[in-house]
Design a protein around this motif. Structure first.
Motif, PDB file in Angstrom:
ATOM      1  N   UNK A 649       0.837  -1.202   0.000  1.00 16.94           N
ATOM      2  CA  UNK A 649       0.000   0.000   0.000  1.00 16.94           C
ATOM      3  C   UNK A 649       0.872   1.251   0.000  1.00 16.94           C
ATOM      4  N   UNK A 650       0.391   2.276  -0.716  1.00 16.36           N
ATOM      5  CA  UNK A 650       1.097   3.541  -0.767  1.00 16.36           C
ATOM      6  C   UNK A 650       0.639   4.468   0.346  1.00 16.36           C
ATOM      7  N   UNK A 651       1.036   5.727   0.256  1.00 18.45           N
ATOM      8  CA  UNK A 651       0.624   6.694   1.288  1.00 18.45           C
ATOM      9  C   UNK A 651      -0.868   6.973   1.205  1.00 18.45           C
ATOM     10  N   UNK A 652      -1.416   7.438   2.323  1.00 13.26           N
ATOM     11  CA  UNK A 652      -2.837   7.755   2.389  1.00 13.26           C
ATOM     12  C   UNK A 652      -3.128   9.008   1.571  1.00 13.26           C
ATOM     13  N   UNK A 653      -4.172   8.929   0.743  1.00 18.66           N
ATOM     14  CA  UNK A 653      -4.669  10.092   0.004  1.00 18.66           C
ATOM     15  C   UNK A 653      -5.954  10.537   0.685  1.00 18.66           C
ATOM     16  N   UNK A 654      -5.846  11.569   1.507  1.00 14.00           N
ATOM     17  CA  UNK A 654      -6.963  11.968   2.355  1.00 14.00           C
ATOM     18  C   UNK A 654      -8.208  12.294   1.549  1.00 14.00           C
ATOM     19  N   UNK A 655      -8.049  12.867   0.368  1.00 16.31           N
ATOM     20  CA  UNK A 655      -9.215  13.274  -0.427  1.00 16.31           C
ATOM     21  C   UNK A 655     -10.014  12.082  -0.934  1.00 16.31           C
ATOM     22  N   UNK A 656      -9.416  10.893  -0.960  1.00 24.23           N
ATOM     23  CA  UNK A 656     -10.084   9.714  -1.517  1.00 24.23           C
ATOM     24  C   UNK A 656     -10.817   8.891  -0.457  1.00 24.23           C
ATOM     25  N   UNK A 657     -10.787   9.303   0.818  1.00 19.78           N
ATOM     26  CA  UNK A 657     -11.345   8.482   1.890  1.00 19.78           C
ATOM     27  C   UNK A 657     -12.842   8.675   2.016  1.00 19.78           C
ATOM     28  N   UNK A 658     -13.530   7.541   2.215  1.00 21.81           N
ATOM     29  CA  UNK A 658     -14.953   7.633   2.534  1.00 21.81           C
ATOM     30  C   UNK A 658     -15.109   7.922   4.026  1.00 21.81           C
ATOM     31  N   UNK A 659     -16.358   8.114   4.475  1.00 20.52           N
ATOM     32  CA  UNK A 659     -16.596   8.497   5.867  1.00 20.52           C
ATOM     33  C   UNK A 659     -16.095   7.448   6.846  1.00 20.52           C
ATOM     34  N   UNK A 660     -16.263   6.161   6.483  1.00 18.88           N
ATOM     35  CA  UNK A 660     -15.799   5.094   7.373  1.00 18.88           C
ATOM     36  C   UNK A 660     -14.300   5.136   7.584  1.00 18.88           C
ATOM     37  N   UNK A 661     -13.532   5.324   6.498  1.00 16.89           N
ATOM     38  CA  UNK A 661     -12.081   5.385   6.610  1.00 16.89           C
ATOM     39  C   UNK A 661     -11.623   6.672   7.285  1.00 16.89           C
ATOM     40  N   UNK A 662     -12.377   7.771   7.053  1.00 20.75           N
ATOM     41  CA  UNK A 662     -12.052   9.010   7.760  1.00 20.75           C
ATOM     42  C   UNK A 662     -12.199   8.819   9.273  1.00 20.75           C
ATOM     43  N   UNK A 663     -13.262   8.115   9.659  1.00 21.41           N
ATOM     44  CA  UNK A 663     -13.497   7.875  11.082  1.00 21.41           C
ATOM     45  C   UNK A 663     -12.369   7.042  11.684  1.00 21.41           C
ATOM     46  N   UNK A 664     -11.976   5.981  10.973  1.00 26.63           N
ATOM     47  CA  UNK A 664     -10.880   5.134  11.457  1.00 26.63           C
ATOM     48  C   UNK A 664      -9.602   5.948  11.570  1.00 26.63           C
ATOM     49  N   UNK A 665      -9.287   6.720  10.522  1.00 26.92           N
ATOM     50  CA  UNK A 665      -8.043   7.487  10.515  1.00 26.92           C
ATOM     51  C   UNK A 665      -8.060   8.563  11.606  1.00 26.92           C
ATOM     52  N   UNK A 666      -9.243   9.148  11.852  1.00 27.42           N
ATOM     53  CA  UNK A 666      -9.348  10.154  12.903  1.00 27.42           C
ATOM     54  C   UNK A 666      -8.985   9.540  14.256  1.00 27.42           C
ATOM     55  N   UNK A 667      -9.492   8.346  14.548  1.00 26.22           N
ATOM     56  CA  UNK A 667      -9.191   7.713  15.826  1.00 26.22           C
ATOM     57  C   UNK A 667      -7.708   7.351  15.925  1.00 26.22           C
ATOM     58  N   UNK A 668      -7.122   6.940  14.802  1.00 25.97           N
ATOM     59  CA  UNK A 668      -5.693   6.607  14.801  1.00 25.97           C
ATOM     60  C   UNK A 668      -4.860   7.821  15.195  1.00 25.97           C
ATOM     61  N   UNK A 669      -5.120   8.955  14.566  1.00 25.22           N
ATOM     62  CA  UNK A 669      -4.299  10.145  14.823  1.00 25.22           C
ATOM     63  C   UNK A 669      -4.603  10.751  16.190  1.00 25.22           C
ATOM     64  N   UNK A 670      -5.867  10.683  16.638  1.00 25.70           N
ATOM     65  CA  UNK A 670      -6.188  11.160  17.989  1.00 25.70           C
ATOM     66  C   UNK A 670      -5.495  10.304  19.042  1.00 25.70           C
ATOM     67  N   UNK A 671      -5.450   8.996  18.817  1.00 24.07           N
ATOM     68  CA  UNK A 671      -4.782   8.107  19.769  1.00 24.07           C
ATOM     69  C   UNK A 671      -3.282   8.371  19.790  1.00 24.07           C
ATOM     70  N   UNK A 672      -2.701   8.662  18.616  1.00 24.59           N
ATOM     71  CA  UNK A 672      -1.277   8.991  18.559  1.00 24.59           C
ATOM     72  C   UNK A 672      -0.989  10.259  19.351  1.00 24.59           C
ATOM     73  N   UNK A 673      -1.860  11.267  19.229  1.00 24.64           N
ATOM     74  CA  UNK A 673      -1.703  12.493  20.012  1.00 24.64           C
ATOM     75  C   UNK A 673      -1.777  12.200  21.509  1.00 24.64           C
ATOM     76  N   UNK A 674      -2.747  11.394  21.899  1.00 24.20           N
ATOM     77  CA  UNK A 674      -2.927  11.074  23.318  1.00 24.20           C
ATOM     78  C   UNK A 674      -1.738  10.283  23.862  1.00 24.20           C
TER      79      UNK A 674
END
Length: 827
Positions: A649-674
Motif C-alpha cells: 500500500x502507498x501513502x494515504x490520500x486523504x481526499x479519496x477516503x470515505x466516511x468510514x475510513x475518515x473515522x478510522x483514521x481520525x481515531x488513529x491520529x487522535x490516539x497517537x496524540x494522546x
C-alpha cells in the motif's frame, strides 16, 4: 500465519540491539536526556518491584529516543553492604564472590527483560576503580573541614554490630534487620552535612516543579529549621552553665525549671556528691534503653527526675530546678529545654505530674488565664505579662526584644537551629569502602597519600560472625607506616556507610571509562543533572538527601557545576499481592523468570505499566497478566493476518477516503496524540495502553465488516498498523520490533516518533454539554465550529434541557463554541 512466540522473538531482538549498540549514549546529535532508576543491591534475583520500576524507566527512555533525544540510560550495582557479609558468615563464601555471582545473574535477568541500558557504562561500587575516587573525595572533604571524627552517642544495631545514621533508624529499629537500636558512645567519622542545611532547605524550592510534594515535605521536616534564641542558664553555686534553644523567647519569664536529656554531658557533673545521684543514674540508664520515638511520642508518658541542682534565670535571677526528662533528646537543639508549663503542653503535663510551678506570661484576649484553673497549655498569641520591662508587648514583638536584651547582657542571642544532624558514616563492618585515614602516635590523624589510593579491602579475612569488625583483627591490613614520619601507624578499620557510594554513582556513569579521575568535567557538565530519576519513596531522607548534599559538596570542591543531582523525581508505588507488599517473608512473591518463561518479557512489562499509574501501588492479578498476553496475541494476529494486504500500500490520500475510513483514521491520529502526551509528559502509561486497546478494538471491528483490504483502505491500515507499533514500542519493544520488520519498516530503535496529522485528528462533530445553573442537564451534538447563536438555539431546543428552563426567567447564557453552554435561570 506464524504464531506469536515471545521466547524466540525476544532473544532475537535482544541480540540485535546488542549487535547494533542501539542504546549506547553519546552517539546521537539530539538534545541530551539522562534517565536513571535507582540502582539495585545485588541480592541474587530481581523481583517484581524491580520489573515495575525498570519498565517505567525503560518506557520513558525508549520514548525519548523515538523523539530524537540522545539518551543516557545506564545500570549498575549498589554492591557494598551488610547482606553480603552476613551471607559470607552463613554460607562460608567470600562477600566478593557472592556479590559478583549475584551481579552476573541479575544482569542476565535484566537483559532478558529487554531494558534499553547502555551496558558499556555499567558500574559496581565494590570495585577499587570505583571506590578509590570516593576515598579521594573523603580526603578532600577532610581537608576542607567537612569530614571529622569525634566521640558521639550513636545508634548501634547489636544484630548488625554497626553504627546507623539517624536516617537509618525507623521507629527505633534498624532499617536493615528491624532489631531495636541502642544508644552507644563511640568515636566516629562524620560528614558535615549541617554546613549545607540552609542551602539544602532553600533549594527544595528549585525542585517544586519536578519532585513530588510529599518528598519535599519529608525533606523539609527532616532538615527541620527553627528560628529562635539560644539562652544561657548558669548553674547555681557552680562555674557550669546550660544553653537552651527555644523558638519562644517571649515565654522566658514563665520558665519554672530546666529539663536535660538523659545523655546530656552535664548530668554526671550536676549529680556528683548529691543524694539524688543514684536515682538519677538509674533513671538515665532506663531511659537510654528506650526507643527514642516512644520517648518523644505525643501522648506518651512524660517522666523525669530532679538532679538536686538549680539554675539561675538569666533575666530575673530566680533559682529554678534542673530535671532530667525522658522526652528531651541529646541530638535535638542543645539537649536542654527551658520548661514553660503554661505555654508548652509537654511541660504542662510534666509539671502536673511532679507538682512544679506554673507562671502565665502570655495573656490572650478575653478572660485572664489562671495557672491553677488551666486544663492545658496556651501556645497561641497574646500580650506579655509578669515579664518585667516587656509587659504589654505582643508576643511576636517581645520574642526579638527579649533576644536582643539577652545578647546585650551576654546571656543569649538570636539563633537558628536544624533538626538535621551531621552524617555519621563509620561502619564497623568489612564489606565497605575503607576510610582512607591513618593514626600515628607522633603525627596524629593523617590522610592516606593520593598516590597510595585506593586502600583496598584484603581478601584474606575470616568471617565468624563474632568479635565485631574482622578488619580490626587483620594485622596485615591495619599495620602500616605513617606517610608523614614513616613510623609505625595503624589504618582506620571502619568502612564507609554504603550510602556514600550511592551519593555520587550517577556522576560516574557520565565517564565510566575514565581512569585518571572520577569523571570528566565536560561529560558531567553535559549530562547532569539527571533529567528523570525513578525510585522508592523510602529513600526520601536517606539516599535523596545524601545525594543532594554530596552534589553540593563536590561542586564546592570544583568537580562539577550542578547544584542539584535530580531535576525530576518519580516515586513509584509498591507491588501488592494478597493485600501485602510482595516479599519472601510473606510468601507472596511472583518469580519474574517464571513469568517471562510462560508469557514473555513484553507481557510482564505491559502488565506492570497497565495495571496502575506509576505513582500508585500495583495490585497483582494473574488474570491481568493473562489479559495482557491475550492482547499481544490479538495485536500479532491482526497485523499478521493483513500483512500482505498492506505491504504494497502507498501513502494515504486523504481526499479519496470515505466516511468510514475518515473515522478510522481520525481515531488513529487522535490516539497517537494522546499516547505522546500520556507517555512523554504525564507518564500515565495505563491510559495510553487503554487508548491503544480501544483503537485496536475499533480496527478489528472495522476489519471484520470489510473482510479484506484493498486500495485506499490498505493505505489507511498500513498507517494505522505503523502508528500502533510506534505507540506500543516503549512498552512492549520486542513484539513491536518484530511486527515492524514484518511490515518492511526500519527497526524502531533507529526510528523517530511519527507526527500526528492535526487535520486528520480533528473531530467533524462534537458532543457539547449543556448546563442549567452550572449543572449538567443535557448534551447536543454539533458540527465543529458551530457559532454561539446556533449553539444557544440548539441547547434551548434540546428536550432534556427544556424542562429545566421553561417557565423560568433566563438571566444569562454563556456559550463557548466547541466547549459548553450554560443557561442561568431563576424562578
Amino acid at each position: 500465519m506464524r504464531e506469536y512466540t515471545p521466547s524466540s522473538i525476544e532473544s532475537k531482538w535482544q541480540a540485535e540491539w546488542a549487535r547494533r549498540e542501539a542504546f549506547r549514549a553519546g552517539r546521537a546529535d539530539g538534545q541530551k536526556y539522562y534517565l536513571l532508576e535507582m540502582f539495585p543491591y545485588p541480592s541474587g534475583r530481581i523481583h517484581m518491584g524491580h520489573v515495575r520500576n525498570y519498565s517505567i524507566g525503560d518506557a520513558i527512555a525508549r520514548f525519548r529516543r523515538l523523539q530524537g533525544f540522545d539518551v543516557l540510560h545506564p545500570m549498575g550495582w549498589d554492591a557494598f553492604g551488610m547482606p553480603a557479609e552476613n551471607a559470607a558468615i552463613k554460607h562460608k563464601v567470600h562477600p566478593a564472590k557472592w556479590t559478583r555471582e549475584n551481579i552476573a545473574y541479575m544482569r542476565e535477568q535484566l537483559q532478558k527483560m529487554g531494558f534499553s541500558y547502555d551496558w558499556k557504562r555499567e558500574v559496581a561500587t565494590c570495585f577499587p576503580e570505583y571506590y578509590r575516587w570516593e576515598q579521594k573525595f573523603f580526603i578532600e572533604l577532610y581537608r576542607k573541614g567537612l569530614a571529622y571524627k569525634r566521640m558521639s552517642v550513636v545508634n548501634w544495631c547489636p544484630a548488625c554490630m554497626t553504627v546507623l545514621a539517624n536516617e537509618q533508624v525507623e521507629q527505633g529499629l534498624c532499617w536493615r534487620c528491624d532489631t531495636p537500636v541502642e544508644a552507644k558512645e563511640l568515636e566516629q567519622w562524620f560528614l558535615k552535612i549541617t554546613a549545607y542545611a540552609e542551602e539544602l532547605l532553600a533549594d527544595l524550592d528549585k525542585l517544586a516543579d519536578g519532585w513530588p510534594e510529599r518528598v519535599l515535605t519529608m525533606q523539609r521536616n527532616w532538615i527541620g529549621k527553627s528560628v529562635g534564641a539560644e539562652i544561657r542558664f548558669d548553674v547555681a553555686d557552680s562555674d557550669e552553665s546550660i544553653t537552651v534553644f527555644t523558638t519562644r523567647p517571649d515565654t522566658l519569664f514563665g520558665a519554672t525549671f530546666v529539663s536535660l536529656a538523659p545523655e546530656h554531658k552535664l548530668v554526671e557533673k550536676l549529680i556528683a556528691g548529691r543524694p539524688e545521684a543514684a536515682a538519677v543514674q538509674a533513671f538515665v540508664a532506663r531511659v537510654k534503653a528506650m526507643d527514642k520515638i516512644e520517648r518523644t511520642a505525643e501522648g506518651g508518658e512524660k517522666e523525669g527526675v530532679f538532679t538536686g541542682a538549680w539554675a539561675v534565670h538569666p533575666l530575673d535571677g530566680r533559682r529554678i530546678p534542673i530535671w532530667v526528662a525522658n522526652f528531651v533528646l541529646a541530638e535535638y537543639g542543645t539537649g536542654a529545654v527551658m520548661a514553660v508549663p503554661t505555654h508548652d503542653q509537654r511541660d504542662f503535663e510534666f509539671s502536673a505530674k511532679y507538682g512544679l510551678d506554673r507562671i502565665v506570661v502570655v495573656q490572650p484576649e478575653g478572660e485572664p488565664l489562671e495557672p491553677a484553673a488551666m486544663k492545658q497549655a496556651w501556645d497561641g498569641p497574646g500580650t506579655l505579662v509578669r515579664s518585667g520591662a516587656f509587659d504589654g508587648m505582643p508576643g511576636d514583638e517581645a520574642k526579638w526584644a527579649i533576644a536582643a536584651e539577652l545578647e546585650k547582657q551576654g546571656k543569649g542571642k538570636k539563633s537558628i537551629t536544624y533538626r538535621l544532624r551531621d552524617w555519621g558514616i563509620s561502619r564497623q563492618r568489612y564489606w565497605g569502602a575503607p576510610i582512607p585515614m591513618i593514626y600515628c602516635a607522633k603525627c596524629g590523624v593523617v590522610p592516606v597519600p593520593e598516590d597510595q589510593l585506593p586502600v583496598t579491602l584484603p581478601e584474606d579475612v575470616e568471617f565468624t560472625g563474632e568479635g565485631g569488625n574482622p578488619l580490626a583483627r587483620n594485622r596485615s591490613f591495619y599495620e602500616t607506616a605513617c606517610p608523614t614520619c614513616a613510623g609505625p601507624a595503624r589504618r582506620e578499620t571502619d568502612t564507609m556507610d554504603t550510602f556514600m557510594e550511592s551519593s555520587w554513582y550517577f556522576l560516574r556513569y557520565c565517564s565510566v571509562d575514565e581512569s585518571q579521575a572520577p569523571f570528566k568535567r565536560e561529560d558531567v557538565d553535559r549530562w547532569m543533572p539527571v533529567d528523570q530519576y525513578i525510585g522508592g519513596i523510602e529513600h526520601a531522607v536517606l539516599h535523596l538527601l545524601y545525594s543532594r548534599f554530596y552534589t553540593k559538596a563536590l561542586r564546592d570542591l570544583g568537580y562539577i557545576g550542578a547544584d542539584e543531582p535530580f531535576a525530576r523525581l518519580l516515586t513509584q508505588g509498591m507491588v501488592i499481592k494478597d493485600g501485602a507488599k510482595m516479599s519472601k517473608s510473606k510468601g507472596n512473591v511472583v518469580d519474574p523468570d517464571e513469568l517471562i518463561g510462560k508469557y514473555g518479557a513484553d507481557t510482564a512489562r505491559m502488565f506492570s505499566l497497565f495495571a496502575a499509574p506509576p505513582e500508585k501501588d500495583l495490585d497483582w492479578s494473574d488474570r491481568g497478566v493473562e489479559g495482557a498476553h491475550r492482547f499481544l496475541n490479538r495485536l500479532w494476529n491482526t497485523i499478521m493476518t493483513h500483512r500482505d494486504a498492506v505491504l504494497s500500500a502507498g501513502p494515504v490520500q486523504a481526499a479519496e477516503l470515505d466516511e468510514g475510513l475518515k473515522t478510522i483514521r481520525r481515531q488513529v491520529h487522535k490516539t497517537l496524540q494522546k499516547a505522546a502526551v500520556d507517555i512523554g509528559e504525564r507518564f500515565h502509561f495505563n491510559t495510553a495502553i487503554a487508548a491503544v486497546m480501544e483503537l485496536l478494538n475499533a480496527l478489528t471491528d472495522d476489519l471484520n465488516r470489510r473482510g479484506s483490504l484493498t486500495g485506499t483502505a490498505a493505505a489507511v491500515y498500513r498507517e494505522a498498523f505503523t502508528f500502533l507499533l510506534f505507540m506500543l514500542n516503549p512498552i512492549v519493544p520486542h513484539v513491536t520490533e518484530e511486527l515492524s520488520a514484518e511490515l518492511g519498516m526500519a527497526p524502531l530503535c533507529d526510528s523517530r516518533w511519527p507526527a500526528a496529522d492535526a487535520e486528520a485528528a480533528r473531530d467533524e462533530a462534537l458532543e457539547i454539554p449543556v448546563q442549567v445553573n452550572g449543572k449538567l442537564r443535557g448534551k447536543i451534538t454539533v458540527p465543529v465550529g458551530t457559532g454561539r447563536d446556533a449553539l444557544i438555539a440548539l441547547a434551548q431546543a434540546e428536550p432534556t434541557v427544556r424542562g429545566w428552563v421553561e417557565g423560568k426567567d433566563v438571566v444569562k447564557i454563556v456559550a463557548v463554541p466547541d466547549r459548553l453552554v450554560n443557561i442561568v435561570v431563576k424562578g
